[in-house]
Scaffold this motif. Sequence first.
Motif, PDB file in Angstrom:
ATOM      1  N   PRO A  13     -97.367 -16.881   6.523  1.00  0.00           N
ATOM      2  CA  PRO A  13     -96.703 -17.508   5.336  1.00  0.00           C
ATOM      3  C   PRO A  13     -95.456 -17.456   5.832  1.00  0.00           C
ATOM      4  CG  PRO A  13     -96.722 -14.892   4.799  1.00  0.00           C
ATOM      5  CD  PRO A  13     -97.695 -15.139   5.950  1.00  0.00           C
ATOM      6  N   ILE A  14     -94.572 -17.367   6.877  1.00  0.00           N
ATOM      7  CA  ILE A  14     -93.323 -17.453   7.233  1.00  0.00           C
ATOM      8  C   ILE A  14     -94.241 -18.163   9.122  1.00  0.00           C
ATOM      9  CG2 ILE A  14     -91.727 -16.824   8.306  1.00  0.00           C
ATOM     10  CD1 ILE A  14     -91.391 -14.256   6.391  1.00  0.00           C
ATOM     11  N   PRO A  15     -94.280 -19.349   9.265  1.00  0.00           N
ATOM     12  CA  PRO A  15     -94.671 -19.792  10.433  1.00  0.00           C
ATOM     13  C   PRO A  15     -93.997 -20.065  11.412  1.00  0.00           C
ATOM     14  CG  PRO A  15     -95.205 -21.297   9.043  1.00  0.00           C
ATOM     15  CD  PRO A  15     -95.229 -19.929   8.041  1.00  0.00           C
ATOM     16  N   SER A  51     -96.839 -25.125  -1.359  1.00  0.00           N
ATOM     17  CA  SER A  51     -95.732 -25.511  -1.007  1.00  0.00           C
ATOM     18  C   SER A  51     -94.807 -24.168  -0.002  1.00  0.00           C
ATOM     19  CB  SER A  51     -94.708 -24.989  -2.722  1.00  0.00           C
ATOM     20  OG  SER A  51     -95.133 -23.162  -2.783  1.00  0.00           O
ATOM     21  N   LEU A  52     -93.483 -25.688   0.098  1.00  0.00           N
ATOM     22  CA  LEU A  52     -93.024 -24.299   1.311  1.00  0.00           C
ATOM     23  C   LEU A  52     -91.474 -24.470   0.716  1.00  0.00           C
ATOM     24  CD1 LEU A  52     -91.026 -26.891   3.171  1.00  0.00           C
ATOM     25  CD2 LEU A  52     -93.227 -27.658   4.000  1.00  0.00           C
ATOM     26  N   THR A  53     -90.646 -23.426   1.019  1.00  0.00           N
ATOM     27  CA  THR A  53     -89.396 -23.863   1.622  1.00  0.00           C
ATOM     28  C   THR A  53     -88.665 -23.422   2.203  1.00  0.00           C
ATOM     29  OG1 THR A  53     -89.087 -21.237   0.748  1.00  0.00           O
ATOM     30  CG2 THR A  53     -89.159 -22.201  -0.839  1.00  0.00           C
ATOM     31  N   GLU A  54     -87.438 -23.957   2.564  1.00  0.00           N
ATOM     32  CA  GLU A  54     -86.891 -23.914   3.672  1.00  0.00           C
ATOM     33  C   GLU A  54     -85.499 -22.999   4.273  1.00  0.00           C
ATOM     34  OE1 GLU A  54     -87.204 -27.964   6.184  1.00  0.00           O
ATOM     35  OE2 GLU A  54     -87.893 -28.435   5.012  1.00  0.00           O
ATOM     36  N   SER A  55     -85.145 -22.060   5.188  1.00  0.00           N
ATOM     37  CA  SER A  55     -83.966 -21.912   5.017  1.00  0.00           C
ATOM     38  C   SER A  55     -83.199 -21.164   6.550  1.00  0.00           C
ATOM     39  CB  SER A  55     -84.554 -20.362   4.500  1.00  0.00           C
ATOM     40  OG  SER A  55     -84.807 -19.608   5.212  1.00  0.00           O
ATOM     41  N   PHE A  78    -103.435 -21.644   7.826  1.00  0.00           N
ATOM     42  CA  PHE A  78    -104.363 -21.621   6.640  1.00  0.00           C
ATOM     43  C   PHE A  78    -105.447 -21.288   7.327  1.00  0.00           C
ATOM     44  CE2 PHE A  78    -100.790 -24.453   6.143  1.00  0.00           C
ATOM     45  CZ  PHE A  78    -100.047 -24.036   4.330  1.00  0.00           C
ATOM     46  N   ASP A  79    -106.622 -20.963   6.288  1.00  0.00           N
ATOM     47  CA  ASP A  79    -108.231 -20.274   6.098  1.00  0.00           C
ATOM     48  C   ASP A  79    -109.006 -20.970   5.085  1.00  0.00           C
ATOM     49  OD1 ASP A  79    -111.278 -20.575   7.762  1.00  0.00           O
ATOM     50  OD2 ASP A  79    -110.131 -18.323   8.170  1.00  0.00           O
ATOM     51  N   LEU A  98     -89.677 -21.503   7.356  1.00  0.00           N
ATOM     52  CA  LEU A  98     -89.974 -21.885   6.260  1.00  0.00           C
ATOM     53  C   LEU A  98     -91.140 -21.179   6.166  1.00  0.00           C
ATOM     54  CD1 LEU A  98     -92.151 -25.194   7.542  1.00  0.00           C
ATOM     55  CD2 LEU A  98     -90.177 -25.207   6.553  1.00  0.00           C
ATOM     56  N   ARG A  99     -91.118 -20.803   4.705  1.00  0.00           N
ATOM     57  CA  ARG A  99     -92.412 -20.446   4.035  1.00  0.00           C
ATOM     58  C   ARG A  99     -92.672 -20.772   2.989  1.00  0.00           C
ATOM     59  NH1 ARG A  99     -92.568 -14.454   2.216  1.00  0.00           N
ATOM     60  NH2 ARG A  99     -90.560 -13.700   3.965  1.00  0.00           N
ATOM     61  N   ILE A 100     -94.297 -20.560   3.113  1.00  0.00           N
ATOM     62  CA  ILE A 100     -95.278 -21.318   2.943  1.00  0.00           C
ATOM     63  C   ILE A 100     -95.761 -19.783   1.812  1.00  0.00           C
ATOM     64  CG2 ILE A 100     -97.266 -22.389   3.678  1.00  0.00           C
ATOM     65  CD1 ILE A 100     -94.903 -23.139   4.629  1.00  0.00           C
TER      66      ILE A 100
END
Length: 66
Positions: free
Chosen positions: A40-42, A62-66, A26-27, A3-5
């Motif tokens: 950003p890449i948990p 938002s998130l993107t998955e790869s 997140f904080d 995941l990329r946030i």
Amino acid sequence: MSLRISADRDRCIASGMCALLAGAVFDQDDTDGRVLLLDPIPRTDHTAVREAVETCPSGALSLTES
């Protein structure tokens, strides 16, 4: 799966839901309370991250998955 946030601080309304749901990712900024993206890449807590993104009231996340 990875995941990329992304976080749009200009759109953030400082509700804090993201930090509450996924505090490792997140904080909140001490100055204005807006989102701070810690990871950003948990690698873990994907369920919590997805929930944080989906429940963000301003749509700042938002998130993107790869």
